[in-house]
Design a protein around this motif. Structure first.
Motif, PDB file in Angstrom:
ATOM      1  N   UNK A 242      59.774  37.248  42.854  1.00  0.00           N
ATOM      2  CA  UNK A 242      59.759  37.093  41.417  1.00  0.00           C
ATOM      3  C   UNK A 242      58.359  37.330  40.866  1.00  0.00           C
ATOM      4  N   UNK A 243      58.167  37.103  39.579  1.00  0.00           N
ATOM      5  CA  UNK A 243      56.845  37.323  38.969  1.00  0.00           C
ATOM      6  C   UNK A 243      55.778  36.491  39.671  1.00  0.00           C
ATOM      7  N   UNK A 244      54.606  37.082  39.900  1.00  0.00           N
ATOM      8  CA  UNK A 244      53.532  36.380  40.607  1.00  0.00           C
ATOM      9  C   UNK A 244      52.184  36.894  40.132  1.00  0.00           C
ATOM     10  N   UNK A 245      51.184  36.034  40.233  1.00  0.00           N
ATOM     11  CA  UNK A 245      49.808  36.377  39.892  1.00  0.00           C
ATOM     12  C   UNK A 245      48.942  36.101  41.116  1.00  0.00           C
ATOM     13  N   UNK A 246      48.102  37.051  41.477  1.00  0.00           N
ATOM     14  CA  UNK A 246      47.212  36.875  42.629  1.00  0.00           C
ATOM     15  C   UNK A 246      46.129  35.867  42.258  1.00  0.00           C
ATOM     16  N   UNK A 247      45.998  34.769  43.014  1.00  0.00           N
ATOM     17  CA  UNK A 247      44.966  33.783  42.697  1.00  0.00           C
ATOM     18  C   UNK A 247      43.566  34.331  42.953  1.00  0.00           C
ATOM     19  N   UNK A 248      42.617  33.864  42.147  1.00  0.00           N
ATOM     20  CA  UNK A 248      41.258  34.361  42.243  1.00  0.00           C
ATOM     21  C   UNK A 248      40.597  34.100  43.574  1.00  0.00           C
ATOM     22  N   UNK A 249      40.976  32.994  44.253  1.00  0.00           N
ATOM     23  CA  UNK A 249      40.320  32.656  45.515  1.00  0.00           C
ATOM     24  C   UNK A 249      40.674  33.615  46.647  1.00  0.00           C
ATOM     25  N   UNK A 250      41.617  34.525  46.400  1.00  0.00           N
ATOM     26  CA  UNK A 250      41.935  35.527  47.420  1.00  0.00           C
ATOM     27  C   UNK A 250      40.981  36.714  47.391  1.00  0.00           C
ATOM     28  N   UNK A 251      40.100  36.765  46.390  1.00  0.00           N
ATOM     29  CA  UNK A 251      39.239  37.937  46.239  1.00  0.00           C
ATOM     30  C   UNK A 251      38.262  38.104  47.397  1.00  0.00           C
ATOM     31  N   UNK A 252      37.787  37.012  47.946  1.00  0.00           N
ATOM     32  CA  UNK A 252      36.826  37.087  49.049  1.00  0.00           C
ATOM     33  C   UNK A 252      37.451  36.651  50.356  1.00  0.00           C
ATOM     34  N   UNK A 253      36.737  36.860  51.472  1.00  0.00           N
ATOM     35  CA  UNK A 253      37.247  36.441  52.785  1.00  0.00           C
ATOM     36  C   UNK A 253      37.266  34.917  52.886  1.00  0.00           C
ATOM     37  N   UNK A 254      38.180  34.353  53.667  1.00  0.00           N
ATOM     38  CA  UNK A 254      38.223  32.897  53.814  1.00  0.00           C
ATOM     39  C   UNK A 254      36.995  32.391  54.581  1.00  0.00           C
ATOM     40  N   UNK A 255      36.546  31.171  54.303  1.00  0.00           N
ATOM     41  CA  UNK A 255      35.377  30.621  54.991  1.00  0.00           C
ATOM     42  C   UNK A 255      35.632  30.309  56.460  1.00  0.00           C
ATOM     43  N   UNK A 256      36.904  30.236  56.839  1.00  0.00           N
ATOM     44  CA  UNK A 256      37.313  29.950  58.222  1.00  0.00           C
ATOM     45  C   UNK A 256      38.713  30.516  58.370  1.00  0.00           C
ATOM     46  N   UNK A 257      39.250  30.577  59.601  1.00  0.00           N
ATOM     47  CA  UNK A 257      40.625  31.072  59.758  1.00  0.00           C
ATOM     48  C   UNK A 257      41.568  30.346  58.800  1.00  0.00           C
ATOM     49  N   UNK A 258      42.315  31.120  58.031  1.00  0.00           N
ATOM     50  CA  UNK A 258      43.172  30.545  56.991  1.00  0.00           C
ATOM     51  C   UNK A 258      44.556  30.247  57.556  1.00  0.00           C
TER      52      UNK A 258
END
Length: 439
Positions: A242-258
């Motif tokens: 369904x409709x979705x918006x990409x969250x801003x925190x996905x823009x960079x690499x995770x600080x540790x294994x996600x």
């Protein structure tokens, strides 16, 4: 050609059919989705054409129905416990079948009550819509048996579209095998009786195609098709949430294994049915607090408010677009839902199932045989057990390699656009021609 799509009347089942419906649209075919009125917005928000069939309900009536069905499901679970149904979840070629008593219990207490509730109320409307529009092909979601009846009533070809591992085919095969061993006076068949009554109403005879379709569309890799057959059409699982918006925190690499932990439920507009109590989730958070990872925990607002402590390595969110988040993850913990399970397979992410779903044992046995994930029941999912499972998911190279291998197998399957061409050929071959409406 004209294609009528009939989902089982839950939101997640509409989602399951959207990619295939759009592949047929983009191939130049006319497509309509026949659904309960409360799902019209779900269909039209996906850009598809909807036609209302079945009960028109106000939100309050729907909530009352949901509460009643929850109570009925709980009663059915007590009448038909999973204990004793192990053969149904055995993926070995030489597995034992359900015996007569087991097979009858499955259909009488689990399959038929839900099938009747969800199909009877839309049957007349659906057949009328099919007679008015005259589709060439009907695609019906697993358990949406009204779609098969409507197709037979108008002489259309029809296919069942799975949303998970195919537990329904083996249930029916086991039932028919056990029934054949009974003396004539005991060879009852409640499923046949139910569908025969509807078929006669519209001037057609019962056939087994009403139960499992003329052919089956299966959106999972071969490892998750324990009962392959000549009428099974494999296709890639393509996620649609369904409709979705990409969250801003996905823009960079995770600080540790996600690690994504999600117990979401898009079955309907009802409160999420968590497999674990809030206290259980709190215990898991405490147990994994020291692990080097970024835990993304997706839970509804009411659960977030009840959590007392949230570790520094945990990001709390209400929901996430799975297809966008999972490619960034090293592991996923989920409730065994269609989208979490399929998305994890598509993106090659090792997964931990914490599930009480009816088909969970079959999913887990296929997953375990493929060596790509772990599973436990909600009763087993305490903090130490989940921590140990996460440590293994994050550090076991074989689990990761096998998950990647399953991804490669899935991506090697025909895409929905490729399957659309196959469906054109099969529809022409299976379409018997117009059936006159009975006077």
């Amino acid at each position: 050609m004209r294609v009528l799509v009939v989902p089982f009347p839950w939101k997640a089942h509409v989602f399951n059919l959207v990619p295939l419906a759009w592949s047929l649209r983009t191939a130049g075919h006319e497509v309509r989705v026949a659904c309960w009125p409360n799902l019209l917005d779900v269909v039209t928000s996906a850009g598809l054409t909807a036609v209302a069939v079945g009960p028109g309900e106000t939100p309050e009536v729907r909530r009352q129905r949901d509460r009643r069905q929850t109570s009925e499901r709980a009663a059915a679970a007590k009448r038909a416990p999973r204990q004793g149904l192990d053969p149904l979840f055995d993926i070995r070629p030489d597995r034992e079948r359900l015996d007569w008593e087991q097979a009858c219990r499955v259909f009488d207490d689990l399959v038929l009550p839900q099938a009747r509730r969800s199909n009877d109320s839309m049957m007349d409307d659906l057949v009328a819509a099919a007679r008015a529009w005259r589709p060439d092909l009907v695609l019906w979601g697993a358990k949406a048996f009204a779609g098969a009846v409507a197709a037979e009533a108008v002489g259309a070809a029809h296919a069942r579209v799975l949303y998970s591992v195919d537990v329904y085919t083996r249930m029916r095969q086991d039932f028919l095998h056990a029934r054949a061993q009974q003396p004539p006076e005991r060879r009852t068949d409640a499923m046949r009786d139910w569908l025969s009554g509807w078929a006669r109403r519209y001037g057609v005879a019962f056939c087994e195609d009403l139960v499992n379709g003329q052919f089956t569309v299966a959106p999972l890799p071969e490892a998750f098709r324990p009962d392959p057959g000549p009428t099974v059409l494999p296709v890639q699982f393509v996620p649609y949430n369904g409709p979705a918006v990409v969250p801003g925190w996905l823009a960079g690499p995770p600080p540790a294994p996600r690690v994504l932990m999600t117990f979401g439920d898009s079955v309907d507009d009802r409160p999420t049915r968590l497999p674990l109590p809030v206290e259980g989730i709190q215990g898991i958070l405490g147990a994994v607090a020291g692990l080097e990872m970024e835990l993304v925990l997706a839970v509804p607002p009411e659960v977030r408010q009840e959590l007392r402590e949230v570790p520094a390595n945990t990001r709390l969110v209400e929901s996430v677009p799975l297809a966008e988040v999972l490619p960034t993850c090293s592991a996923v913990v989920h409730h065994g839902g269609t989208w979490s399970f399929g998305c994890a397979l598509r993106h090659g992410v090792p997964q931990l199932l914490i599930s009480r779903a009816f088909d969970a044992p079959l999913k887990f046995r296929c997953l375990r045989a493929a060596g790509a994930g772990l599973a436990m029941t909600p009763a087993q999912a305490d903090g130490p057990a989940v921590r140990a499972a996460l440590v293994r998911l994050l550090h076991d190279a074989d689990l990761r390699a096998n998950a990647v291998r399953l991804r490669e197998q899935m991506l090697a399957l025909p895409a929905p656009n490729d399957l659309a061409r196959t469906l054109e050929t099969l529809a022409a071959a299976h379409r018997p021609g117009p059936v006159p409406a009975p006077r």
